[in-house]
Design an enzyme around this catalytic site. Structure first.
Site, PDB file in Angstrom:
ATOM      1  N   TYR A  54      12.986  47.959  47.181  1.00  0.00           N
ATOM      2  CA  TYR A  54      12.217  47.292  48.241  1.00  0.00           C
ATOM      3  C   TYR A  54      10.823  47.894  48.275  1.00  0.00           C
ATOM      4  CZ  TYR A  54      11.159  45.631  53.032  1.00  0.00           C
ATOM      5  OH  TYR A  54      10.592  45.047  54.138  1.00  0.00           O
TER       6      TYR A  54
ATOM      7  N   THR B  90      14.528  45.630  59.812  1.00  0.00           N
ATOM      8  CA  THR B  90      14.756  44.721  60.926  1.00  0.00           C
ATOM      9  C   THR B  90      16.040  45.066  61.667  1.00  0.00           C
ATOM     10  OG1 THR B  90      13.633  43.020  59.629  1.00  0.00           O
ATOM     11  CG2 THR B  90      14.818  42.271  61.565  1.00  0.00           C
TER      12      THR B  90
ATOM     13  N   LYS C 101      12.849  43.458  46.110  1.00  0.00           N
ATOM     14  CA  LYS C 101      12.351  42.748  47.281  1.00  0.00           C
ATOM     15  C   LYS C 101      10.868  43.064  47.407  1.00  0.00           C
ATOM     16  CE  LYS C 101      12.673  42.395  52.325  1.00  0.00           C
ATOM     17  NZ  LYS C 101      13.285  42.935  53.567  1.00  0.00           N
TER      18      LYS C 101
END
Length: 297
Positions: free
Chosen positions: A138, A50, A166
């Site tokens: 992740y 992001t 994550k």
């Protein structure tokens, strides 16, 4: 919920850009302060997906990380996204993050080259060995093309600095096995599944919609922790239009559109992403209004 080494409410923060596309460090600091002081964030992930890590230089990554640590590092955990599809590059990024004062690093599964599981083990362990910082793995196979298998997570979880995962796999059954078998602290990386993952043992969220509703997500986690499942469900149901609306196109695009609409730093996106169209912004306003977000009426 399990222990939360980086706090419960975190957002994967955008990288604000000026109108000419250059990095807006003042804006990054102002946004970080807003998220921590106004939106109840325990931590921020900087230079993740992001944060448009794919289209920023190493120098830009270092500059924004230093700026955010300076702005909020005394009262929030700042995690540096360091994952790439090049292990040597990732090690360099992790060492830079440690020098910048980051409180931890996060490494996504290598993308595009689709390594075998043995390669994932070697990759993650090499990054973990490179610094003294705690590390989050992740797992987001829809972006990377490769999922982290359970046996792989079990192996890397033996490393003392790999402390959390994550999870953006979208597989609740796998998540439960992962929590049970690895002992890793588990963070939701899929906003629509935040409550579901918290309810089966995740310790927190690394969110995108947290840019605008982080305080409500924190309240939802508080309610669940207090045993008030009815209240947690109410908050989650109220946020469904937000979850849907922020991802009608690529999440960075609409996050920056939402931030711009309420006067917060965001700016344009970098190619190959493109800015939201007027039609997309209008739909976003309707979605966020339906989700009860102030400023979008």
């Amino acid at each position: 919920m399990s222990s939360a080494p980086f706090g419960v409410m975190l957002t994967a923060m955008v990288s604000p850009f000026a109108a000419d596309g250059s990095l807006d460090l003042d804006g990054a600091q102002r946004l970080a302060v807003h998220l921590v002081d106004e939106r109840r964030h325990d931590g921020l992930v900087v230079n993740g997906t992001t944060g448009e890590s794919a289209t920023k230089t190493d120098a830009e990554d270092e500059a924004i990380l230093r700026a955010v640590v300076e702005a909020v590092g005394d009262r929030a955990r700042v995690i540096a996204g360091v994952g790439t599809n090049d292990t040597v590059h990732s090690i360099h990024a992790a060492r830079t993050a440690e020098k910048c004062g980051a409180h931890g690093v996060m490494a996504v599964t290598p993308y595009y080259n689709r390594p075998p599981q043995e390669g994932l083990v070697a990759h993650f362990l090499a990054i973990a060995d490179a610094t003294n910082l705690p590390m989050i793995t992740y797992d987001i196979p829809k972006r990377t093309g490769t999922a982290i298998e359970l046996d792989t997570l079990k192996r890397i979880a033996e490393h003392p600095r790999i402390v959390a995962n994550k999870d953006a796999k979208g597989d609740l059954e796998f998540a439960q096995w992962g929590m049970r078998e690895t002992g890793l602290s588990w963070y939701s990386g899929d906003d629509a599944l935040n409550l579901a993952l918290l309810s089966v043992g995740a310790c927190g969220m690394i969110s995108v919609v947290g840019h605008i509703v982080g305080d409500r997500l924190a309240q939802m986690a508080d309610a669940l922790q207090a045993g008030d499942l009815t209240r947690a469900r109410e908050i989650n149901f109220s946020l469904l239009p937000v979850y849907t609306g922020m991802f009608r196109t690529q999440g960075v695009i609409l996050t920056k559109a939402a931030l711009t609409h309420v006067g917060l730093p965001g700016g344009p996106v970098r190619l190959p992403l493109v800015n939201a169209t007027p039609e997309q912004v209008a739909r976003l306003r309707a979605d966020l209004t339906a989700g009860g977000v102030p400023g979008f009426e």
